[in-house]
Design an enzyme around this catalytic site. Sequence first.
Site, PDB file in Angstrom:
ATOM      1  N   GLU A 148      32.935 112.311   9.527  1.00  0.00           N
ATOM      2  CA  GLU A 148      31.561 112.293   8.990  1.00  0.00           C
ATOM      3  C   GLU A 148      30.662 111.481   9.929  1.00  0.00           C
ATOM      4  OE1 GLU A 148      31.025 111.807   4.745  1.00  0.00           O
ATOM      5  OE2 GLU A 148      29.567 110.235   5.126  1.00  0.00           O
ATOM      6  N   GLN A 201      29.243  94.577   6.147  1.00  0.00           N
ATOM      7  CA  GLN A 201      29.412  95.983   5.754  1.00  0.00           C
ATOM      8  C   GLN A 201      30.346  96.084   4.531  1.00  0.00           C
ATOM      9  OE1 GLN A 201      31.946  97.819   8.564  1.00  0.00           O
ATOM     10  NE2 GLN A 201      31.689  99.890   7.804  1.00  0.00           N
ATOM     11  N   HIS A 233      33.131 106.982 -10.641  1.00  0.00           N
ATOM     12  CA  HIS A 233      31.736 106.852 -10.205  1.00  0.00           C
ATOM     13  C   HIS A 233      31.075 105.699 -10.972  1.00  0.00           C
ATOM     14  CE1 HIS A 233      27.378 107.962 -10.002  1.00  0.00           C
ATOM     15  NE2 HIS A 233      27.725 108.174  -8.741  1.00  0.00           N
ATOM     16  N   HIS A 285      25.680 117.973   4.359  1.00  0.00           N
ATOM     17  CA  HIS A 285      25.523 117.387   3.023  1.00  0.00           C
ATOM     18  C   HIS A 285      24.131 117.785   2.515  1.00  0.00           C
ATOM     19  CE1 HIS A 285      28.555 113.846   3.763  1.00  0.00           C
ATOM     20  NE2 HIS A 285      28.888 114.912   4.463  1.00  0.00           N
ATOM     21  N   GLY A 316      23.124 112.908  -5.280  1.00  0.00           N
ATOM     22  CA  GLY A 316      22.334 111.859  -4.611  1.00  0.00           C
ATOM     23  C   GLY A 316      22.201 110.664  -5.539  1.00  0.00           C
TER      24      GLY A 316
HETATM   25  P1  FAD Z   1      27.639 114.117  -9.707  1.00  0.00           P
HETATM   26  O1  FAD Z   1      28.872 114.894  -9.435  1.00  0.00           O
HETATM   27  O2  FAD Z   1      26.482 114.829 -10.295  1.00  0.00           O
HETATM   28  O3  FAD Z   1      28.048 112.880 -10.638  1.00  0.00           O
HETATM   29  C1  FAD Z   1      27.136 111.810 -10.849  1.00  0.00           C
HETATM   30  C2  FAD Z   1      27.440 111.106 -12.156  1.00  0.00           C
HETATM   31  O4  FAD Z   1      27.095 111.962 -13.241  1.00  0.00           O
HETATM   32  C3  FAD Z   1      28.913 110.743 -12.360  1.00  0.00           C
HETATM   33  O5  FAD Z   1      28.974 109.523 -13.038  1.00  0.00           O
HETATM   34  C4  FAD Z   1      29.433 111.886 -13.233  1.00  0.00           C
HETATM   35  O6  FAD Z   1      30.542 111.481 -14.037  1.00  0.00           O
HETATM   36  C5  FAD Z   1      28.204 112.168 -14.093  1.00  0.00           C
HETATM   37  N1  FAD Z   1      28.124 113.575 -14.551  1.00  0.00           N
HETATM   38  C6  FAD Z   1      28.356 114.680 -13.816  1.00  0.00           C
HETATM   39  N2  FAD Z   1      28.155 115.791 -14.560  1.00  0.00           N
HETATM   40  C7  FAD Z   1      27.765 115.367 -15.799  1.00  0.00           C
HETATM   41  C8  FAD Z   1      27.404 116.020 -17.003  1.00  0.00           C
HETATM   42  N3  FAD Z   1      27.405 117.356 -17.086  1.00  0.00           N
HETATM   43  N4  FAD Z   1      27.057 115.241 -18.075  1.00  0.00           N
HETATM   44  C9  FAD Z   1      27.049 113.885 -17.996  1.00  0.00           C
HETATM   45  N5  FAD Z   1      27.392 113.214 -16.872  1.00  0.00           N
HETATM   46  C10 FAD Z   1      27.732 113.948 -15.795  1.00  0.00           C
HETATM   47  N6  FAD Z   1      24.495 110.498  -0.910  1.00  0.00           N
HETATM   48  C11 FAD Z   1      23.439 110.903  -0.154  1.00  0.00           C
HETATM   49  O7  FAD Z   1      22.273 110.624  -0.519  1.00  0.00           O
HETATM   50  N7  FAD Z   1      23.606 111.611   1.011  1.00  0.00           N
HETATM   51  C12 FAD Z   1      24.853 111.958   1.462  1.00  0.00           C
HETATM   52  O8  FAD Z   1      24.985 112.602   2.495  1.00  0.00           O
HETATM   53  C13 FAD Z   1      25.988 111.547   0.685  1.00  0.00           C
HETATM   54  N8  FAD Z   1      27.242 111.903   1.073  1.00  0.00           N
HETATM   55  C14 FAD Z   1      28.305 111.549   0.270  1.00  0.00           C
HETATM   56  C15 FAD Z   1      29.596 111.962   0.652  1.00  0.00           C
HETATM   57  C16 FAD Z   1      30.700 111.631  -0.111  1.00  0.00           C
HETATM   58  C17 FAD Z   1      32.075 112.099   0.300  1.00  0.00           C
HETATM   59  C18 FAD Z   1      30.537 110.840  -1.294  1.00  0.00           C
HETATM   60  C19 FAD Z   1      31.744 110.448  -2.115  1.00  0.00           C
HETATM   61  C20 FAD Z   1      29.256 110.436  -1.684  1.00  0.00           C
HETATM   62  C21 FAD Z   1      28.128 110.788  -0.914  1.00  0.00           C
HETATM   63  N9  FAD Z   1      26.840 110.416  -1.282  1.00  0.00           N
HETATM   64  C22 FAD Z   1      25.755 110.799  -0.519  1.00  0.00           C
HETATM   65  C23 FAD Z   1      26.605 109.565  -2.460  1.00  0.00           C
HETATM   66  C24 FAD Z   1      26.350 110.366  -3.753  1.00  0.00           C
HETATM   67  O9  FAD Z   1      25.113 111.053  -3.646  1.00  0.00           O
HETATM   68  C25 FAD Z   1      26.308 109.368  -4.916  1.00  0.00           C
HETATM   69  O10 FAD Z   1      27.575 108.822  -5.132  1.00  0.00           O
HETATM   70  C26 FAD Z   1      25.684 109.861  -6.222  1.00  0.00           C
HETATM   71  O11 FAD Z   1      25.509 108.730  -7.060  1.00  0.00           O
HETATM   72  C27 FAD Z   1      26.548 110.862  -7.007  1.00  0.00           C
HETATM   73  O12 FAD Z   1      26.570 112.073  -6.394  1.00  0.00           O
HETATM   74  P2  FAD Z   1      27.583 113.232  -6.888  1.00  0.00           P
HETATM   75  O13 FAD Z   1      27.266 114.425  -6.125  1.00  0.00           O
HETATM   76  O14 FAD Z   1      28.982 112.745  -6.873  1.00  0.00           O
HETATM   77  O15 FAD Z   1      27.089 113.365  -8.415  1.00  0.00           O
END
Ligand code: FAD
Length: 286
Positions: free
Chosen positions: A17, A211, A148, A78, A109
């Site tokens: 990444e 970090q 999370h 992403h 996000g």
């Molecule tokens: P989701 O999968 O939507 O989950 C978010 C929260 O909502 C979780 O607590 C989940 O349990 C809850 N949830 C999900 N669905 C529901 C539902 N139907 N009802 C109620 N609750 C629900 N961020 C950036 O800005 N840019 C990046 O490039 C980036 N890259 C990343 C790469 C990796 C490998 C990882 C692990 C994270 C990255 N992130 C990035 C951070 C990420 O955007 C954050 O962790 C964000 O808070 C959650 O994103 P998600 O896509 O996992 O969310």
Amino acid sequence: MKISELFNKNKQVFSFEIFPPKKDGSIETVFDTIEKLGDLEPAFISVTYGANGSGAKGNTVRIADVIKNKYGLETMAHLSCINHDKTEIDEILDRLKDCGVENILALRGDRSPDVEPKNVFRYAADLAEYISSKGGFHISGACYPEVHTEAEDAVSDILNLKKKVDSGVSHLISQLFFDNSAFYSFLERCRIAGIRVPIEAGIMPVTNAAQIQRMVTMCGASLPAKFSRIIQRYGDNPAALEDAGIAYAVEQIVDLLSNGVDGIHLYTMNRPAMAKKIVDAVKNLF
Ligand code: FAD
């Protein structure tokens, strides 16, 4: 090539990444980083998306285009959705299609206290479903071995992850972690919940003390005692901490590979020399 095809070859996947340049950084430096990372022959290189929807104006698509079309490497862009509406997402999907980028890491996000979310896509699953309905892309998603930070509990987090997979996500990449046993328990929870897609372990070699603090606050990763001892002993000695951080990451990777994980996703921090040290230490294991 769609990322899922990489996992059909009975081989553990090693991917990297990188992130676009920060405000005052130069994109040429990132291109140089890509060239050096390319020499290490990763299965693919993913490119992060700026927080709060800023990735649309940023360089994620441009960098993914260069990885794919100039260096001939597989890539994944992403894309986070919480601050975008459908028109904005469509525009990005069109740009990705135009340059032949087939793989997207669909993300919600992070919420920001300064930016009101658009609430068109509330969760990553909504984005995955939308991209799926358009066709043509392979969709990956993020997952959290230590739960999370906003999730009610581990069970609801896994059930939400299952919904995300059912919405079209066919590969997962994990948040960084320093305790492999947390990852193994997470894999068990996934399999019990019926999540059968490949799951790559996210590994970040820690090379400076500030970090670590930032990472732990942001993502809630737990610090095993032997890791904390490294920080205590070498926290004020950057060269020693870097050596120890790389050695720790290598040890994690060896253990993960020998336990049969699907793949390792290395958060390179745009530091090809550091990535090379790690690859050199484990390349014969893949
Ligand atoms: P989701 O999968 O939507 O989950 C978010 C929260 O909502 C979780 O607590 C989940 O349990 C809850 N949830 C999900 N669905 C529901 C539902 N139907 N009802 C109620 N609750 C629900 N961020 C950036 O800005 N840019 C990046 O490039 C980036 N890259 C990343 C790469 C990796 C490998 C990882 C692990 C994270 C990255 N992130 C990035 C951070 C990420 O955007 C954050 O962790 C964000 O808070 C959650 O994103 P998600 O896509 O996992 O969310």
